[in-house]
Design a protein around this motif. Sequence first.
Motif, PDB file in Angstrom:
ATOM      1  N   THR A  21      -0.084   7.281   3.367  1.00  0.00           N
ATOM      2  CA  THR A  21      -0.761   6.227   4.506  1.00  0.00           C
ATOM      3  C   THR A  21      -1.846   5.850   3.851  1.00  0.00           C
ATOM      4  N   CYS A  55       3.089   4.361   4.393  1.00  0.00           N
ATOM      5  CA  CYS A  55       2.727   3.614   5.662  1.00  0.00           C
ATOM      6  C   CYS A  55       1.396   2.977   5.520  1.00  0.00           C
ATOM      7  N   GLN A  57      -1.559  -0.026   6.941  1.00  0.00           N
ATOM      8  CA  GLN A  57      -2.060  -0.737   8.014  1.00  0.00           C
ATOM      9  C   GLN A  57      -2.948  -1.798   7.491  1.00  0.00           C
ATOM     10  N   ASN A 108       1.086  -3.507  10.967  1.00  0.00           N
ATOM     11  CA  ASN A 108       1.676  -2.264  10.177  1.00  0.00           C
ATOM     12  C   ASN A 108       2.836  -2.470   9.390  1.00  0.00           C
ATOM     13  N   LEU A 110       5.804  -0.425   6.522  1.00  0.00           N
ATOM     14  CA  LEU A 110       6.340   0.664   5.893  1.00  0.00           C
ATOM     15  C   LEU A 110       7.161   0.282   4.571  1.00  0.00           C
ATOM     16  N   SER A 112       9.774   2.026   1.698  1.00  0.00           N
ATOM     17  CA  SER A 112      10.510   3.194   1.425  1.00  0.00           C
ATOM     18  C   SER A 112      11.544   3.117   0.500  1.00  0.00           C
ATOM     19  N   VAL A 148       9.736   7.794  11.195  1.00  0.00           N
ATOM     20  CA  VAL A 148       8.583   7.542  10.756  1.00  0.00           C
ATOM     21  C   VAL A 148       7.872   6.428  11.636  1.00  0.00           C
ATOM     22  N   VAL A 150       4.294   4.298  12.136  1.00  0.00           N
ATOM     23  CA  VAL A 150       3.090   3.985  11.348  1.00  0.00           C
ATOM     24  C   VAL A 150       1.997   3.397  12.678  1.00  0.00           C
ATOM     25  N   GLY A 185      -1.116   7.066   9.830  1.00  0.00           N
ATOM     26  CA  GLY A 185      -1.916   5.978   9.964  1.00  0.00           C
ATOM     27  C   GLY A 185      -3.334   6.168   9.869  1.00  0.00           C
TER      28      GLY A 185
END
Length: 266
Positions: A21, A55, A57, A108, A110, A112, A148, A150, A185
């Motif tokens: 994160t 993750c 931000q 936000n 993500l 993967s 998940v 975030v 986060g």
Amino acid sequence: MRASAFGHTSTHGSGVLRVATYNIHKGVRGLGPRKRLEIHNLGLGIEALDADIVCLQEVRLFHRRDAQRFDHTWFGWPEEGQAEFLAPEGYASAYRTNAVTRDGEHGNALLSRWPLGEVGHHDVSDHRFEQRGLLHVPVLWQQLRVHVVVAHFGLIHASRVRQVHRLADYLAAEVPANEPLLVAGDFNDWGERLDVPMRERCGLQRARAPAGAIDQRLTFPSRVPVFALDRVYLRGLRCLNTMVPRGTAWARMSDHLPLLADLEPV
């Protein structure tokens, strides 16, 4: 694939889910004429983490003023959104806006290396001065669906507590109780006061290294970290290890450092 100048974490086993994160500070640092673009360095750093799930931000889809300012620099402002730009080769990305500003927006994201399910977004803003949201994406990791979320919580403690309650209501409605869940986060919890409400209201345990292992947690400010603002909370997963990369390059890219957690199913 980007060549990395940041080193590389050790390869983790196939039964380990590595989660990172990271608050990337919108891909820029500095103020006024000293403002600089860090998004290209962030791409190298994120790849070096070797995380299965990242993750993020304070990610931008677009920002007209910064794009115009940095468009003619050596590397230039990315043509695509920051989430897509930062995704290493072979990774999928998901992004949702939290806050809209005069020149752009941010939210936000993500990233993967495993397949993504349907992307959800839930507004948890507590007042009009701070626009906050949850990004929810199921990830299919080795035939196991891991949810998940975030998160980026507010700057006032009372607001953060209310956001924990809204998170709990959302999880109860949208995440099956028998499926693994992680919430990661920037929680802005300067006073270390959210672990109890996260446990009691959401049923989530904070990811910490087991007894006897080095429990690296401090992520802010990046140059001399003294606060553990960036966290991973778990349900149906166990933490094997935590790590915070340090060094001049990491301190330069954002005001936060990334937090990594190696996890396994319970």
